[in-house]
Design a protein around this motif. Sequence first.
Motif, PDB file in Angstrom:
ATOM      1  N   THR A  24       0.847  -1.188   0.000  1.00 36.86           N
ATOM      2  CA  THR A  24       0.000   0.000   0.000  1.00 36.86           C
ATOM      3  C   THR A  24       0.881   1.235   0.000  1.00 36.86           C
ATOM      4  OG1 THR A  24      -0.149   0.033   2.414  1.00 36.86           O
ATOM      5  CG2 THR A  24      -1.866  -1.155   1.226  1.00 36.86           C
ATOM      6  N   TYR A  25       0.355   2.310  -0.557  1.00 39.37           N
ATOM      7  CA  TYR A  25       1.138   3.539  -0.646  1.00 39.37           C
ATOM      8  C   TYR A  25       0.278   4.722  -0.251  1.00 39.37           C
ATOM      9  CZ  TYR A  25      -1.243   3.923  -5.169  1.00 39.37           C
ATOM     10  OH  TYR A  25      -2.200   3.992  -6.157  1.00 39.37           O
ATOM     11  N   SER A  26       0.925   5.791   0.156  1.00 39.20           N
ATOM     12  CA  SER A  26       0.177   6.911   0.723  1.00 39.20           C
ATOM     13  C   SER A  26      -0.021   8.074  -0.248  1.00 39.20           C
ATOM     14  CB  SER A  26       0.893   7.426   1.975  1.00 39.20           C
ATOM     15  OG  SER A  26       2.182   7.916   1.643  1.00 39.20           O
ATOM     16  N   ASP A  27       0.857   8.194  -1.261  1.00 40.37           N
ATOM     17  CA  ASP A  27       0.795   9.352  -2.151  1.00 40.37           C
ATOM     18  C   ASP A  27      -0.200   9.111  -3.278  1.00 40.37           C
ATOM     19  OD1 ASP A  27       1.174  11.617  -3.620  1.00 40.37           O
ATOM     20  OD2 ASP A  27       3.325  11.324  -3.941  1.00 40.37           O
ATOM     21  N   ARG A  28      -1.318   9.807  -3.240  1.00 43.57           N
ATOM     22  CA  ARG A  28      -2.383   9.572  -4.211  1.00 43.57           C
ATOM     23  C   ARG A  28      -1.993   9.929  -5.640  1.00 43.57           C
ATOM     24  NH1 ARG A  28      -7.356   8.285  -3.155  1.00 43.57           N
ATOM     25  NH2 ARG A  28      -8.033   8.069  -0.989  1.00 43.57           N
ATOM     26  N   VAL A  29      -0.993  10.789  -5.820  1.00 44.31           N
ATOM     27  CA  VAL A  29      -0.639  11.219  -7.182  1.00 44.31           C
ATOM     28  C   VAL A  29       0.375  10.294  -7.835  1.00 44.31           C
ATOM     29  CG1 VAL A  29      -1.149  13.614  -6.592  1.00 44.31           C
ATOM     30  CG2 VAL A  29       1.203  12.778  -6.427  1.00 44.31           C
ATOM     31  N   SER A  30       0.772   9.244  -7.154  1.00 51.70           N
ATOM     32  CA  SER A  30       1.737   8.305  -7.723  1.00 51.70           C
ATOM     33  C   SER A  30       1.195   7.696  -9.008  1.00 51.70           C
ATOM     34  CB  SER A  30       2.048   7.193  -6.721  1.00 51.70           C
ATOM     35  OG  SER A  30       2.593   7.732  -5.542  1.00 51.70           O
ATOM     36  N   GLN A  31       2.074   7.561 -10.001  1.00 49.26           N
ATOM     37  CA  GLN A  31       1.627   7.083 -11.313  1.00 49.26           C
ATOM     38  C   GLN A  31       2.311   5.798 -11.758  1.00 49.26           C
ATOM     39  OE1 GLN A  31      -0.852   8.441 -13.205  1.00 49.26           O
ATOM     40  NE2 GLN A  31      -1.212   9.718 -11.412  1.00 49.26           N
ATOM     41  N   SER A  32       3.487   5.522 -11.197  1.00 48.91           N
ATOM     42  CA  SER A  32       4.260   4.363 -11.659  1.00 48.91           C
ATOM     43  C   SER A  32       4.602   3.486 -10.465  1.00 48.91           C
ATOM     44  CB  SER A  32       5.549   4.829 -12.348  1.00 48.91           C
ATOM     45  OG  SER A  32       5.255   5.704 -13.405  1.00 48.91           O
ATOM     46  N   PHE A  33       4.504   2.170 -10.699  1.00 47.77           N
ATOM     47  CA  PHE A  33       4.675   1.223  -9.603  1.00 47.77           C
ATOM     48  C   PHE A  33       5.526   0.062 -10.086  1.00 47.77           C
ATOM     49  CE2 PHE A  33       1.436   3.380  -7.204  1.00 47.77           C
ATOM     50  CZ  PHE A  33       0.684   3.980  -8.204  1.00 47.77           C
ATOM     51  N   ILE A  50       3.931  -1.406 -13.457  1.00 41.66           N
ATOM     52  CA  ILE A  50       2.519  -1.246 -13.799  1.00 41.66           C
ATOM     53  C   ILE A  50       2.147   0.212 -13.617  1.00 41.66           C
ATOM     54  CG2 ILE A  50       1.747  -1.894 -11.461  1.00 41.66           C
ATOM     55  CD1 ILE A  50      -0.693  -3.275 -12.887  1.00 41.66           C
ATOM     56  N   TYR A  51       1.301   0.710 -14.516  1.00 40.61           N
ATOM     57  CA  TYR A  51       0.987   2.130 -14.515  1.00 40.61           C
ATOM     58  C   TYR A  51      -0.516   2.406 -14.528  1.00 40.61           C
ATOM     59  CZ  TYR A  51       5.748   1.761 -16.153  1.00 40.61           C
ATOM     60  OH  TYR A  51       7.072   1.418 -16.277  1.00 40.61           O
ATOM     61  N   ASP A  55      -4.817  -5.464 -14.142  1.00 44.45           N
ATOM     62  CA  ASP A  55      -3.806  -6.499 -14.070  1.00 44.45           C
ATOM     63  C   ASP A  55      -2.831  -6.393 -15.228  1.00 44.45           C
ATOM     64  OD1 ASP A  55      -5.929  -9.250 -12.835  1.00 44.45           O
ATOM     65  OD2 ASP A  55      -5.426  -7.277 -12.023  1.00 44.45           O
ATOM     66  N   LYS A  56      -1.601  -6.775 -14.961  1.00 47.70           N
ATOM     67  CA  LYS A  56      -0.581  -6.880 -16.003  1.00 47.70           C
ATOM     68  C   LYS A  56       0.159  -8.188 -15.785  1.00 47.70           C
ATOM     69  CE  LYS A  56       3.603  -4.710 -17.818  1.00 47.70           C
ATOM     70  NZ  LYS A  56       4.578  -3.588 -17.638  1.00 47.70           N
TER      71      LYS A  56
ATOM     72  N   GLY B 100      12.480   6.440 -16.815  1.00 47.09           N
ATOM     73  CA  GLY B 100      11.559   5.999 -15.777  1.00 47.09           C
ATOM     74  C   GLY B 100      10.491   5.029 -16.220  1.00 47.09           C
ATOM     75  N   VAL B 101      10.400   4.800 -17.506  1.00 46.35           N
ATOM     76  CA  VAL B 101       9.363   3.883 -17.990  1.00 46.35           C
ATOM     77  C   VAL B 101       9.559   2.488 -17.419  1.00 46.35           C
ATOM     78  CG1 VAL B 101       8.423   2.776 -20.041  1.00 46.35           C
ATOM     79  CG2 VAL B 101       9.011   5.204 -20.092  1.00 46.35           C
ATOM     80  N   TYR B 102      10.791   2.091 -17.275  1.00 45.61           N
ATOM     81  CA  TYR B 102      11.078   0.744 -16.813  1.00 45.61           C
ATOM     82  C   TYR B 102      11.760   0.713 -15.457  1.00 45.61           C
ATOM     83  CZ  TYR B 102       9.817  -0.453 -21.552  1.00 45.61           C
ATOM     84  OH  TYR B 102       9.140  -0.590 -22.723  1.00 45.61           O
ATOM     85  N   GLY B 103      11.686   1.778 -14.707  1.00 39.11           N
ATOM     86  CA  GLY B 103      12.225   1.744 -13.356  1.00 39.11           C
ATOM     87  C   GLY B 103      13.734   1.798 -13.328  1.00 39.11           C
TER      88      GLY B 103
END
Lengths: 110, 115
Positions: A24-33, A50-51, A55-56, B100-103
């Motif tokens: 889980t993460y706290s920053d709502r504006v995060s876009q990339s994981f 995943i962005y 599912d990916k 940053g696309v691929y970390g």
Amino acid sequence: QKEVEQNSGPLSVPEGAIASLNCTYSDRVSQSFFWYRQYSGKSPELIMSIYSNGDKEDGRFTAQLNKASQYVSLLIRDSQPSDSATYLCAVATGTYKYIFGTGTRLKVLA
Amino acid sequence: SAVISQKPSRDICQRGTSLTIQCQVDSQVTMMFWYRQQPGQSLTLIATANQGSEATYESGFVIDKFPISRPNLTFSTLTVSNMSPEDSSIYLCSVEEDEGVYGYTFGSGTRLTVV
């Protein structure tokens, strides 16, 4: 304080089972994981990114993202003893800025 | 993905001394990043190194303690100065793939023990 939370484990699963790792993460504006795998004594290795919500899938790995609930998960199907490692969740919170979780240690039992 | 060579892979150092860690990338990259991973802890960004400019340090890290050089687009060094046992950690250099696309891709790491 932006945070990324993971259960430290260990998470033990039998060989062939599905391992489910959560973050889980706290920053709502995060876009990339991202999910990284780190074997003991080694450096982290990127295994999934995943962005978008949903599912990916990549081979035995599936990343799931739910931005509304602010969680990202990693499923490992047909777990193998070689999957035993620490899995780090990372969240990009801005340009070049990543917050890493402390990782979940996975043990796959033969 | 980029291949990053880092050395030394490990070292045991006396307190009060300094250690310089080298990081070599097999391709030209704009930015290189230095991370620390303390035992049982998450990865923490120390600083970002651009070629031709001063490194940008994160909160809690200062240039006097962790001076960084970035002489070209494929190489960087991190020095851990005036070491204490609290500096015992794994130090990792990394680059960001495709903006940053691929970390991140990480180097092999330097395991530092200060005694």
